[in-house]
Design an enzyme around this catalytic site. Structure first.
Site, PDB file in Angstrom:
ATOM      1  N   SER A  78       0.873  -1.172   0.000  1.00 19.96           N
ATOM      2  CA  SER A  78       0.000   0.000   0.000  1.00 19.96           C
ATOM      3  C   SER A  78       0.911   1.223   0.000  1.00 19.96           C
ATOM      4  O   SER A  78       1.779   1.357   0.867  1.00 19.96           O
ATOM      5  CB  SER A  78      -0.886  -0.031   1.248  1.00 19.96           C
ATOM      6  OG  SER A  78      -1.865   0.974   1.148  1.00 19.96           O
ATOM      7  N   GLU A  79       0.748   2.107  -0.971  1.00 24.56           N
ATOM      8  CA  GLU A  79       1.798   3.106  -1.241  1.00 24.56           C
ATOM      9  C   GLU A  79       1.933   4.181  -0.156  1.00 24.56           C
ATOM     10  O   GLU A  79       2.886   4.956  -0.184  1.00 24.56           O
ATOM     11  CB  GLU A  79       1.624   3.731  -2.630  1.00 24.56           C
ATOM     12  CG  GLU A  79       0.352   4.527  -2.847  1.00 24.56           C
ATOM     13  CD  GLU A  79      -0.737   3.693  -3.500  1.00 24.56           C
ATOM     14  OE1 GLU A  79      -0.727   2.460  -3.356  1.00 24.56           O
ATOM     15  OE2 GLU A  79      -1.628   4.295  -4.137  1.00 24.56           O
ATOM     16  N   ASN A  80       1.014   4.205   0.804  1.00 25.51           N
ATOM     17  CA  ASN A  80       1.214   5.135   1.922  1.00 25.51           C
ATOM     18  C   ASN A  80       2.258   4.617   2.912  1.00 25.51           C
ATOM     19  O   ASN A  80       2.590   5.305   3.876  1.00 25.51           O
ATOM     20  CB  ASN A  80      -0.113   5.400   2.648  1.00 25.51           C
ATOM     21  CG  ASN A  80      -0.772   4.136   3.156  1.00 25.51           C
ATOM     22  OD1 ASN A  80      -0.856   3.145   2.444  1.00 25.51           O
ATOM     23  ND2 ASN A  80      -1.212   4.164   4.391  1.00 25.51           N
ATOM     24  N   SER A 101       8.569   3.932   0.039  1.00 24.39           N
ATOM     25  CA  SER A 101       7.472   3.250  -0.635  1.00 24.39           C
ATOM     26  C   SER A 101       7.562   3.429  -2.145  1.00 24.39           C
ATOM     27  O   SER A 101       7.376   2.485  -2.917  1.00 24.39           O
ATOM     28  CB  SER A 101       6.142   3.802  -0.120  1.00 24.39           C
ATOM     29  OG  SER A 101       5.065   3.133  -0.732  1.00 24.39           O
TER      30      SER A 101
END
Lengths: 218, 236
Positions: free
Chosen positions: A46-48, A88
């Site tokens: 999840s890119e966060n 990320s």
């Protein structure tokens, strides 16, 4: 019959491999997580800043400090890690994510994708989508083949502002699985009960049809 | 306060020197890991004409969104701004300048700004509206655009724990842009849930070394949740 959202997710899930790190976009791509084949391990990015996203929390487990890129509360799977946003996107841009699945408004025969803005109407921003399409080699775009009014979204040239240029090679619509190469769409599979003619009618860009187009199986 | 002790005693003191038309870099992703009390202090202070660099701009009544009604933000650099009606109104009317920036590029702009790197090439955004007016270059057959670093007059950061020297530890996905923002402020102000004495944090576990931190304050946090998604209890 056109595929349902769940069937689109099920078909994408067939492309998963054991040990894959996968980034799933918001919407239909998120559903892919529900269809990971038994006995297969995949880790969701999840890119966060989370690798190893787990299921939604129970009421007791809810933690405001633990969300996914859609800002939903989540949990961490066993073996998860957390990191900052630069790290990320180093994973994403650096090509370390094995499969990226995301939605789109339009794609075209040159592998261009438009997914983030409709001028004058929807201007919310690209979030991480531009980084995802620029960084990943293995991308599947999930989308509806045409608008409700029958206007194709598989075009000669995208009409909306681009999210990425020349970066899409595979598209799964509610009607067909399509590859993009050498400036053309190539029909690989069709949804059960959907005819090749129907797909041709709803595809604006040049579509190469092989002698045999198998139906998808689930 | 002496030596390496970064602790200040009030939010007023924490943001002393923040003036109209400055650039503020903010950590946070959505409402997760935002410096909610520092944002409230900016609202109270009434500072105007700010350029805000942040992944998002809060919601109508929480996070950076609270700076919109009094038009305190002149320009925002963000990747996603879709949760806020007043934001949309100001953007469409041209009152608010919005520079949409890909999320990874935004993170790297902060990182570069803090690391003394003036610009970097990235493939992200090549051939899209983001590339307009930017230098392009090809490396090994791939096309890239040149993106410039960002620095702020102030950075506002939320961490979980700190020692008095400003060594910081973040918690779960509340980390997000915070460590990057922390490096990129001329004055970096951090608010945390708990401050401990130097030596109490394990040096191996520190995410942001105190060298980046100028002011530190302990606060209490609402930690509002944007999308409350749950599954039924396992034993239900």
């Amino acid at each position: 019959m056109a595929l349902t959202r769940e069937q689109i997710a099920m078909r994408v899930a067939q492309e998963l491999q054991d040990g894959y790190y996968v980034n799933l976009g918001i919407g239909i791509p998120t559903l892919v997580a529900n269809y990971v084949p038994d006995g297969m391990e995949v880790m969701l990015q999840s890119e966060n800043g989370l690798l190893g996203m787990g299921q939604f929390p129970t009421e007791e487990e809810i933690d405001a400090d633990l969300i996914n890129a859609g800002k939903q509360t989540v949990t961490m799977a066993t073996g998860a890690s957390v990191f900052d946003s630069a790290e990320s996107f180093a994973m994403i841009r650096g090509g370390h994510v094995d499969l990226t699945v995301l939605g789109a408004f339009e794609v075209d025969v040159n592998g261009n994708i438009a997914s983030y803005m409709i001028p004058g109407k929807l201007i919310k921003g690209m979030g991480g989508a531009m980084d995802l399409v620029a960084g990943a080699d293995n991308i599947i775009v999930t989308m509806t083949h045409a608008s409700k009014h029958g206007v194709s979204k598989l075009l000669n040239n995208c009409s909306l502002p681009l999210t990425g240029k020349g970066c899409i090679k595979r598209v799964l619509t509610d009607l067909a699985f399509i590859e993009i190469k050498e400036g053309k769409f190539h029909l690989i599979e069709r949804a059960p009960g959907v005819s090749v003619e129907e797909i041709i009618k709803l595809t604006e860009g040049e579509l190469v049809i092989p002698a045999h187009v198998p139906e998808m199986t689930f | 306060m002496a030596g390496f002790d970064k602790v200040v005693s009030s939010y007023q003191e924490a943001l002393a020197g923040l003036e109209d038309n400055m650039t503020v870099i903010s950590g946070g992703f959505g409402l997760c890991g935002i410096a909610e009390n520092l944002i409230a202090e900016i609202k109270r202070k009434g500072t105007k004409g700010l350029t805000v660099v942040s992944n998002n701009c809060g919601v109508d009544d929480f996070g950076l969104g609270v700076l919109l009604p009094d038009r305190q933000i002149k320009k925002i650099v963000a990747s996603y701004v879709g949760e806020n009606a007043e934001f949309e109104r100001q953007m469409m009317s041209g009152e608010l300048e919005v520079v949409l920036t890909p999320q990874g590029t935004l993170a790297e702009k902060m990182r570069a700004g803090g690391a003394g790197i003036p610009a970097f090439y990235t493939a992200t955004g090549f051939g899209t509206p983001v590339a307009e007016g930017k230098e392009e270059r090809t490396f090994d057959g791939r096309d890239y655009i040149l993106e410039e670093a960002i620095k702020g007059d102030f950075a506002i950061v939320k961490a979980w724990k700190a020692d008095r020297y400003g060594n910081l530890v973040y918690r779960k996905t509340a980390r997000n842009f915070n460590p990057l923002a922390a490096t990129a402020g001329k004055i970096t102000v951090v608010e945390v849930e708990e401050i401990v004495e130097p030596g109490e944090l394990d040096p191996d576990q520190i995410h942001t070394p105190g060298i980046y931190v100028d002011r530190l304050i302990q606060g209490t946090f609402e930690k509002r949740i944007e999308q409350r998604t749950i599954r039924p209890s396992d034993n239900a």
